[in-house]
Design a protein around this motif. Structure first.
Motif, PDB file in Angstrom:
ATOM      1  N   GLN A 199       3.343   3.355 -15.615  1.00 54.97           N
ATOM      2  CA  GLN A 199       1.914   3.694 -15.671  1.00 54.97           C
ATOM      3  C   GLN A 199       1.127   2.900 -14.637  1.00 54.97           C
ATOM      4  N   LEU A 200       1.423   1.610 -14.541  1.00 56.31           N
ATOM      5  CA  LEU A 200       0.699   0.756 -13.600  1.00 56.31           C
ATOM      6  C   LEU A 200       0.939   1.202 -12.164  1.00 56.31           C
ATOM      7  N   LEU A 201       2.176   1.550 -11.830  1.00 59.76           N
ATOM      8  CA  LEU A 201       2.489   1.999 -10.472  1.00 59.76           C
ATOM      9  C   LEU A 201       1.709   3.262 -10.122  1.00 59.76           C
ATOM     10  N   LYS A 202       1.576   4.168 -11.101  1.00 59.56           N
ATOM     11  CA  LYS A 202       0.825   5.399 -10.845  1.00 59.56           C
ATOM     12  C   LYS A 202      -0.665   5.114 -10.735  1.00 59.56           C
ATOM     13  N   LYS A 203      -1.157   4.216 -11.574  1.00 67.81           N
ATOM     14  CA  LYS A 203      -2.584   3.891 -11.517  1.00 67.81           C
ATOM     15  C   LYS A 203      -2.951   3.232 -10.190  1.00 67.81           C
ATOM     16  N   LEU A 204      -2.029   2.417  -9.671  1.00 62.19           N
ATOM     17  CA  LEU A 204      -2.276   1.739  -8.393  1.00 62.19           C
ATOM     18  C   LEU A 204      -1.908   2.617  -7.196  1.00 62.19           C
ATOM     19  N   LYS A 205      -1.245   3.762  -7.494  1.00 59.65           N
ATOM     20  CA  LYS A 205      -0.674   4.565  -6.399  1.00 59.65           C
ATOM     21  C   LYS A 205       0.123   3.646  -5.461  1.00 59.65           C
ATOM     22  N   CYS A 206       0.931   2.817  -6.078  1.00 59.38           N
ATOM     23  CA  CYS A 206       1.664   1.765  -5.369  1.00 59.38           C
ATOM     24  C   CYS A 206       2.628   2.366  -4.362  1.00 59.38           C
TER      25      CYS A 206
END
Length: 1005
Positions: A566-573
């Motif tokens: 989820q965090l990776l998607k939110k950051l568009k990492c």
């Protein structure tokens, strides 16, 4: 005068801590004590150190006022027992005496030999036997007999009076008072696993075993003054002052040098290796890297840390060159360019602006250490090398000491009180805490637990810490031999640090096993050599960064959990630096403090970030003004407040709760404010910066640690991206990661691999792959015995493929029960017969008792065959069998078990089209996570797969979940609202129900 004092390190026997004993002795005016814990010397050095420290005036003002604290003379030894029977007490005359005692006990612990009735000769040890009425030994020069005041009447005409110089005052100390005597009884009952009322007098101490004034003790022996004189003479002859170091920083006890030529040889060797590594890492003539290298080498030499680096290098060199092992060096050691050049770590500290001071600096008082991870199944090989490389008594595992703080101890207290199981269960149920607090019995249990909770409970072994000592470790501790099979010291990392040992952390993780085996499988299956250390190119790979951005790195170390996805998607990492930050802010403290949300907001709107001042902008520009790392705290303290880097790190460490002196901490805080004022900052600005530092420092995570994790994540991601089949097989063979096994099988199928059920002619112990065909291994079959798991592939490799069922049965000597498991799962499908026919056949071979034949057949004997009618076989029945024996159906989706054909109105890939709308979805349960809200209620997060095999996530708020709970694995109908947070869609659940499934045809019949 007290020759036999027990501390709480006499586990489940003594009741007082070292400090409590010393405090009580000082209060009573006692000047001498001998700490003799039962079959251990855990607290010996601590006791000596604390007695000397408390005898030193702390303030100059004390001297003027005449308040110089007196010193208790500390003496130490060991009390030796077999079970509850006291054999003798050994008292060390000096440092060599402690070594003799510790070596004696260690030898018996390590070789598992019972203690002898009479100890061997020890030149620097006094041996004291307990007085007995019929006791009349011929005592050696160093042997004595201790007699209690209440036993003096037994001395009348006793033969021992002929050796009266051998008699000593014996007043054991075990408890503090009547209350702690009761605590002692509870401890004994727990240790003996019996009721409190059934602990006999022989199994516990006497009620009077507590400290009393020395005058009172000597009065008991006033008719036998020679006994007091003997005792005083013995204690006066003991001197353990060599253990006390009048310095805040103890001298290092680690191996002093690595090379035969000593310290100077170590310096030359470390420099030579570092320069060679510098060329490998940075190429020729990199002035910035050389300057950083020289700075670090100067501090390493100053702190006498060359040997530590070289020993670590030796371990890495052995693992890489001799064994071909892959490792990850992580933790604060990754802040060092010397470590990077020696290949201890793979993190470039210049590239990431990592401060060496986070690892080592001139003012650092506690020794740092490297954390070296190996694969879970290779670590023991490295550990064995270390123990073989260094002499006996000079290398040992670090111990740990668990306490009674766990509330599960309430269950133990309840058991010794004889409470019924149902009542004990109710007392340990968190949901009944409020109700229990009104219960008188529960209050009694809590009261006992309150006294017990901080006491040592049992010794164990550290996760990976190893000590390598210059002098025998037995100068400082006896050694245990836990089931792991390596000698282990009897104290933990805190005492180790206080004595002066730096540990070598040899750890393990399954993520490394994934990487190692994937590289091996790629070589075997595709004949390609992979340089898994080519990280510089990995982090620039747009394909890898694209997968990161999508947030679907299932199987990849540290980045596959629902929260991280989820965090990776939110950051568009889509880059390494953002992944490093994500690896830090995902940690619970940072996330719960609100800093994770603040970071994401600023990440997406960097132009709107308002910095407190230009210095803060300059130093925290990379993290948008949010202190994400421990290094950020150091930077702000250094560049904003003007503290030197060493003081900045000390302050950082102090705020994380690892600094023991409040006075020294307050001085540093004052220094921060004073130095910041000198830099010209306003009081208001300084106060706000300090507020931000102090609120964050306790949650902070080392950037070097995050960077190490991120490197490994990229390596996993590279393998999954370009060699997905081999990578997922490696994940399965190293027992997966965050998710259940079936999720990784599902991912393997998504790669295009043809995944087959176990087959006796194709499968091995673990999953294998050839081309695009992957066969599940026997090890995953529930109920299959280990000997059969190994035997099937071994026999096939030795004598060729199995020809038929009869051939398989004879060659493997398999039992009927084990053969049935394999047949039911289809592992003998190569015969061309269906499962039910094979079950009939195997009963023909094994369904009656046969005398086992231990030699090969001279003639081939055949069995009668029968023509059977066609037997019905159903796909659903087979799927249920796979569910039973594998834990999941391989080619039959969980959705296919459902009675309904409905699969939801919306698929996971289309959720973005339904933002704000209430939808119905059907999901196959993957996992759930429970969290506690600030209102002390529970909420849940769920992860599911839709019928297409795509992940989606759900949020279950406290007001809905009790009505619609999770009910384990299966498919659920979900009614909820589609919401989005920084581009990540999820479902806020309104209603939730597990769907009914078709019955197993076997159960119906």
């Amino acid at each position: 005068m007290f020759l036999n004092v027990h501390s709480s390190y006499s586990l489940k026997y003594g009741t007082q801590s070292i400090n409590q004993l010393i405090a009580t002795a000082r209060y009573l005016g006692i000047h001498q004590m001998v700490l003799t814990d039962i079959n251990n010397s855990t607290g010996a050095v601590e006791f000596i150190r604390e007695c000397y420290k408390q005898g030193v005036a702390k303030e100059a003002d004390d001297i003027h006022k005449g308040n110089i604290p007196y010193q208790i003379k500390p003496v130490a030894g060991i009390e030796f027992r077999i079970g509850n029977r006291l054999l003798y007490v050994g008292v060390a005359k000096n440092r060599e005496g402690m070594r003799e005692l510790n070596s004696f006990l260690s030898s018996h612990n390590i070789d598992n030999i019972p203690l002898p009735e009479i100890p061997p000769a020890m030149e620097n040890v006094y041996i004291i036997y307990p007085f007995q009425k019929s006791f009349n030994p011929i005592l050696k020069a160093n042997e004595y007999v201790g007699i209690r005041g209440k036993q003096l009447n037994l001395l009348y005409r006793h033969p021992l009076l002929a050796q009266k110089e051998k008699l000593l005052v014996w007043h054991p100390v075990t408890v503090g008072d009547k209350i702690t005597y009761r605590l002692h009884e509870y401890l004994r009952a727990i240790e003996l696993n019996t009721l409190l009322s059934k602990v006999s007098a022989e199994q516990k101490c006497d009620p009077d075993e507590f400290l009393i004034p020395e005058v009172e003790l000597t009065q008991q022996f006033e008719q036998y003054p020679f006994i007091v004189q003997n005792t005083q003479k013995l204690i006066n002859s003991c001197d353990l002052s060599a253990y006390f170091e009048d310095s805040a920083v103890p001298r290092s006890k680690n191996k002093f040098h690595y090379t035969k030529t000593g310290v100077e040889g170590d310096k030359k060797m470390l420099r030579r290796l570092a320069i060679l590594g510098l060329k490998y890492r940075y190429g020729e003539n990199n002035e910035e890297a050389l300057k950083r290298l020289e700075k670090e080498l100067r501090i390493i030499e100053l702190k006498n840390f060359c040997a530590y680096f070289l020993i670590t290098f030796d371990i890495i060199r052995y693992a890489m060159n001799k064994c071909g092992f892959y490792h990850v060096g992580r933790g604060s050691g990754a802040n060092s360019i010397v470590a990077y050049c020696l290949r201890i770590t793979d993190v470039d500290p210049i590239d990431l602006d990592l401060y060496f001071e986070r690892f080592l600096h001139e003012k650092r008082t506690s020794p740092p250490d490297f954390d070296i991870d190996f694969s879970w199944d290779e670590r023991e090989t490295v550990q064995k090398y270390i123990f073989k490389r260094y002499p006996k008594w000079h290398v040992a595992f670090l111990g740990t000491m668990s306490t009674f703080k766990d509330r599960a101890v309430i269950r133990e207290i309840g058991k010794v009180l004889g409470l019924p199981k149902g009542e004990i269960d109710s007392f340990t149920d968190p949901a009944k805490e409020r109700e229990n607090l009104l219960n008188a019995t529960y209050q009694k249990l809590l009261a006992v637990h309150q006294y017990m909770k901080s006491m040592p409970n049992q010794r164990s072994i550290h996760a990976g810490g190893i000590l390598i000592s210059q002098h025998p470790i037995t100068y400082y501790t006896a050694l245990d031999m836990p089931p792991k099979g390596f000698p282990t010291v009897q104290w933990d990392m805190y005492e180790s640090e206080a004595i002066g040992y730096e540990k070598f952390d040899i750890l393990s993780q399954r993520g490394i096993g994934h990487i190692r085996e994937a590289v091996q499988l790629i070589k075997k299956n595709k004949d390609k050599d992979i340089d898994i250390h080519d990280f510089r190119n990995f982090k620039k790979d747009q394909k890898l960064n694209g997968i990161l951005k999508e947030g679907q790195p299932i199987g990849c170390f540290y980045i596959e959990s629902p929260a991280m996805r989820q965090l990776l998607k939110k950051l568009k990492c889509d880059n390494y630096l953002t992944l490093v930050a994500a690896s830090s802010i995902i940690r619970p403290g940072v996330a719960s403090s609100g800093m994770m949300k603040s970071y994401i907001e600023r990440y997406h709107a960097p132009d709107k970030v308002v910095y407190l001042c230009e210095v803060m902008k300059e130093q925290l520009n990379e993290t948008y003004g949010v202190m994400v790392y421990q290094e950020d705290v150091i930077k702000v303290c250094h560049y904003f407040a003007g503290l030197d880097l060493a003081d900045a790190d000390i302050l950082r460490k102090a705020m994380s709760g690892k600094y023991r002196s409040k006075l020294a901490f307050d001085e540093l805080v004052n220094k921060f404010f004073a130095s910041a004022r000198n830099e010209g900052h306003s009081e208001e600005l300084i106060t706000e910066v300090w507020r931000q530092i102090s609120s964050f420092a306790g949650y902070s995570f080392s950037k070097a640690h995050s960077a190490s994790f991120a490197v490994e994540s990229y390596q996993s991601l590279y393998l999954k991206t370009y060699y997905p089949m081999e990578f997922m097989v490696a994940v399965l063979n190293n027992y997966g990661g965050f998710y259940s096994r079936w999720v990784y099988v599902h991912e393997l199928q998504k790669t295009g691999a043809r995944v087959h059920l176990p087959c006796v002619n194709h499968s091995d112990e673990v999953v294998n792959i050839k081309g695009e065909d992957a066969y599940l291994g026997f090890i995953a079959i529930q109920g299959l015995e280990e000997k059969i798991i190994k035997k099937i592939p071994q026999e096939r490799a030795a004598n060729g493929l199995y020809r038929n069922l009869e051939d398989f049965v004879k060659r493997t000597c398999i039992s009927l029960e084990q053969a049935i498991i394999l047949i039911r799962l289809g592992a003998l499908r190569f015969t061309g017969k269906d499962r039910k026919t094979l079950l009939w056949d195997v009963h023909n071979y094994l369904g009656f008792k046969q005398k086992k034949v231990n030699h090969a057949e001279l003639f081939k004997l055949s069995y009668k065959t029968y023509k059977l009618p066609a037997l019905a076989d159903s796909e659903l029945e087979n799927a249920y069998t796979e569910l039973e024996l594998l834990g999941y159906p391989l080619n039959y989706k969980m959705f296919d078990f459902l009675k309904t054909s409905y699969r939801g109105d919306v698929m996971a890939a289309d959720m973005h089209q339904y933002l704000g709308k209430t939808v119905r979805m059907v999901g196959n349960y993957v996992c759930e996570k429970t969290v506690h809200t600030i209102k002390h209620t529970k909420m849940w997060f769920g992860t599911f797969l839709d019928v297409r095999g795509d992940f989606f996530d759900t949020t279950h708020f406290p007001n809905t979940t009790p009505m619609y709970p999770f009910k384990g694995k299966g498919c659920y109908l979900i009614l909820g609202k589609v919401v989005e947070d920084f581009g990540f869609q999820s479902i806020e659940v309104l209603k939730f129900a597990k769907l009914d499934i078709q019955m197993n045809p076997v159960a119906i019949n």
